[in-house]
Structure formats: structure tokens, C-alpha cells
Scaffold this motif. Structure first.
Motif, PDB file in Angstrom:
ATOM      1  N   ASN A  96      35.479  31.937  30.472  1.00  0.00           N
ATOM      2  CA  ASN A  96      35.390  31.995  31.922  1.00  0.00           C
ATOM      3  C   ASN A  96      35.987  30.720  32.507  1.00  0.00           C
ATOM      4  N   VAL A  97      36.665  30.872  33.630  1.00  0.00           N
ATOM      5  CA  VAL A  97      37.218  29.712  34.314  1.00  0.00           C
ATOM      6  C   VAL A  97      36.118  29.043  35.119  1.00  0.00           C
ATOM      7  N   ASN A  98      35.898  27.782  34.822  1.00  0.00           N
ATOM      8  CA  ASN A  98      34.972  26.995  35.608  1.00  0.00           C
ATOM      9  C   ASN A  98      35.668  26.433  36.848  1.00  0.00           C
ATOM     10  N   THR A  99      36.690  25.604  36.619  1.00  0.00           N
ATOM     11  CA  THR A  99      37.403  24.951  37.704  1.00  0.00           C
ATOM     12  C   THR A  99      38.832  24.660  37.268  1.00  0.00           C
ATOM     13  N   THR A 100      39.765  24.800  38.188  1.00  0.00           N
ATOM     14  CA  THR A 100      41.115  24.307  37.986  1.00  0.00           C
ATOM     15  C   THR A 100      41.362  23.162  38.956  1.00  0.00           C
ATOM     16  N   ASN A 101      41.822  22.050  38.426  1.00  0.00           N
ATOM     17  CA  ASN A 101      42.128  20.869  39.216  1.00  0.00           C
ATOM     18  C   ASN A 101      43.630  20.629  39.226  1.00  0.00           C
ATOM     19  N   TRP A 102      44.127  20.179  40.360  1.00  0.00           N
ATOM     20  CA  TRP A 102      45.480  19.649  40.453  1.00  0.00           C
ATOM     21  C   TRP A 102      45.389  18.133  40.578  1.00  0.00           C
ATOM     22  N   ASN A 133      44.832  21.131  35.484  1.00  0.00           N
ATOM     23  CA  ASN A 133      43.785  20.918  34.501  1.00  0.00           C
ATOM     24  C   ASN A 133      42.737  21.992  34.726  1.00  0.00           C
ATOM     25  N   THR A 134      42.576  22.881  33.752  1.00  0.00           N
ATOM     26  CA  THR A 134      41.625  23.969  33.880  1.00  0.00           C
ATOM     27  C   THR A 134      40.491  23.783  32.890  1.00  0.00           C
ATOM     28  N   ILE A 135      39.296  23.904  33.390  1.00  0.00           N
ATOM     29  CA  ILE A 135      38.091  23.807  32.577  1.00  0.00           C
ATOM     30  C   ILE A 135      37.556  25.214  32.355  1.00  0.00           C
TER      31      ILE A 135
END
Length: 122
Positions: free
Chosen positions: A32-38, A98-100
Motif C-alpha cells: 500500500n502507498v503510504n506517502t509520495t514525497n517530492w 520518494n514513495t513510502i
């Protein structure tokens, strides 16, 4: 297991727009995707957070891009976008996604793309 690839960077003039894309591929079916950061990093400067979007679409922005940048993701969660409007020379940097991800057992894993260069001329 997971690969992230950024695209959409380029050379533009101040005031122009660009849209960056972060594409995810690989063994993400059980994740599951938690967070994507740029993030972005300019020459000689530290990396800084630009914007974030959660798996359910909640967004956050750094003060220096509020009102100019918009982060979004598609329904498949495989692609995340960073729409950048009214670009300034100080936006010049390498931009990274950056994807968590989280596993069903709540283990977190972070992945980074290779970066895409954004250059804004005055």
C-alpha cells in the motif's frame, strides 16, 4: 522490487510551467502507498521537501511553492504528478520522488527515483 522513475524535467524560462511524473513499477501488488514525497536539491544546497501526497490524496506543500505547485496521483497509484506553475530561477534543482510503501504487516519501505533536472532561466 520497486522502481521509481521521474520524468518531465527540462529547461524553461521564468514564469513557465512544467509537470513532473513519478512512475512506479515492480512488485507493488501486495503493498500500500503510504506517502509520495517530492524533494529537490540545487547545486551546493541541501535536499528539501517540496510537496507530499498520501495514498488517499491528502497533500502538503512547502511554503515556497504554495499556490504555484500542485501534487496529485492517479487512481491506480502508479503515477504521481507535480504540476509546477510560475516557475522561478530559484526552482532550479534536481527533483526526486520518494514513495513510502507499507506491507500488510505495517512494515514501511521507502524508494527513491533517479531524479529529473529542472532548470529555470531568468
Amino acid at each position: 522490487q520497486v522502481q521509481l522513475v521521474e520524468s518531465g524535467g527540462g529547461l524553461v524560462q521564468a514564469g513557465d510551467s512544467l509537470t513532473l511524473v513519478c512512475s512506479a513499477s515492480g512488485s507493488i501488488f501486495s503493498l500500500n502507498v503510504n506517502t509520495t514525497n517530492w524533494y529537490r536539491q540545487a547545486p551546493g544546497k541541501q535536499r528539501e521537501l517540496v510537496a507530499s501526497i498520501t495514498g488517499d490524496g491528502n497533500t502538503n506543500y512547502a511554503d515556497f511553492v504554495k499556490g504555484r505547485f500542485t501534487v496529485s496521483r492517479d487512481r491506480s497509484l502508479a503515477m504521481v504528478y507535480l504540476q509546477m506553475n510560475r516557475l522561478k530561477p530559484e526552482d532550479t534543482a534536481v527533483y526526486y520522488c520518494n514513495t513510502i510503501f507499507s506491507t500488510p504487516t505495517k512494515h514501511l519501505f521507502g524508494y527513491w527515483g533517479q531524479g529529473t533536472q529542472v532548470t529555470v532561466s531568468s
